[in-house]
Design an enzyme around this catalytic site. Structure first.
Site, PDB file in Angstrom:
ATOM      1  N   SER A 183      -3.931  35.190 -47.408  1.00 44.47           N
ATOM      2  CA  SER A 183      -2.573  35.210 -46.851  1.00 44.47           C
ATOM      3  C   SER A 183      -2.541  36.198 -45.700  1.00 44.47           C
ATOM      4  CB  SER A 183      -1.554  35.625 -47.910  1.00 44.47           C
ATOM      5  OG  SER A 183      -0.286  35.868 -47.322  1.00 44.47           O
ATOM      6  N   TYR A 213      -0.475  42.002 -54.511  1.00 48.25           N
ATOM      7  CA  TYR A 213      -0.779  40.743 -53.823  1.00 48.25           C
ATOM      8  C   TYR A 213      -1.558  41.006 -52.533  1.00 48.25           C
ATOM      9  CZ  TYR A 213       0.174  36.051 -51.904  1.00 48.25           C
ATOM     10  OH  TYR A 213       0.068  34.782 -51.391  1.00 48.25           O
TER      11      TYR A 213
END
Length: 254
Positions: A144, A157
């Site tokens: 990401s 994350y």
């Protein structure tokens, strides 16, 4: 007539896409099927996979389902052992804890890193031996852009997704001479179900306006990048992170 478009075909290959019952995983799986691959859909529940499998089969594509929790390594190994040889792995599974750093316990941090990063290592170890035997394979780890941008409220994350890009580079260094490539695919801001609430918020509008494309990406727009990295056309692309973000990464923090 040029045969160059054939370099993007995946006929005769089998692709496993984890987390493919919905969102970006589903779009990548459908794209790989359209490129000729036999597709293995993955999710924690077989019931959730059935409608997607039915859709692919109705379109004439070859598809099967694998249901297991990424945290259950034994179930993972059993599922892969019962499947056919996997030529392409797109590891897309990822959970997100949106709490601030001060609110996340060490145990919660470790659990998410296990699901988002350590599970990728475990899955690669299961699928790579068959790739080594045939001298061909594609490992695609979905990271990401927040791994580089480091947005607030995503510490575990961000750490895990950053680890995936590093893992892809390390795998490329070790496996590059064997015919196996390893790359990361780094999506930007896509209009998935998961991001629906963010899209409708002032922060979501701000992210949209900072992007040169002036819009959130359609989930279907991730498929082409996955097909490229999985295809023969990417045979000399190894250890890289392909960013698909409409320019957001260059302007998000401006």
């Amino acid at each position: 007539m040029s045969t160059f478009p054939d370099q993007f075909r995946l006929d005769g290959r089998t692709a496993l896409v984890t987390g493919s019952a919905r969102g970006l995983g589903w779009e990548m799986a459908r794209g790989l099927a359209e490129a000729g691959a036999r597709v293995l859909l993955h999710g924690r529940s077989a019931d959730r996979l059935e409608p997607r499998l039915a859709e692919l089969r109705a379109a004439g594509f070859d598809a099967e389902g694998l249901a297991f929790d990424m945290a259950d390594r034994e179930a993972m190994r059993e599922a892969i052992a019962g499947a056919s040889r996997i030529d392409v792995l797109v590891h897309n599974v990822g959970e997100r804890d949106r709490r601030l750093f001060t609110e996340i316990t060490s145990e919660d941090f470790a659990r998410l890193v296990d699901i988002d990063l350590s599970a990728a290592h475990a899955l690669v170890k299961v699928v790579v031996p068959a790739m080594l035997d045939q001298g061909w394979g594609r490992l695609i780890l979905v990271a990401s852009i927040v791994a580089d941008l480091a947005v607030p409220g995503a510490v575990s994350y961000v750490a895990a997704k950053g680890g995936l890009t590093a893992l892809a580079r390390a795998l490329a260094a070790e496996l590059g001479a064997t015919g196996i490539t390893a790359n990361a695919l780094s999506p930007g801001f896509f209009a998935t179900e998961t991001n629906a609430r963010l899209i409708a918020s002032p922060q979501g509008e701000k992210q949209r306006d900072r992007c040169p494309a002036k819009r959130w990406a359609d989930p279907k727009e991730i498929a082409g990048a996955a097909i490229f990295l999985a295809s023969p056309a990417a045979s000399y692309v190894n250890g890289h992170t392909l960013v698909v973000d409409g320019g957001v990464s260059a302007t998000y923090l401006a």
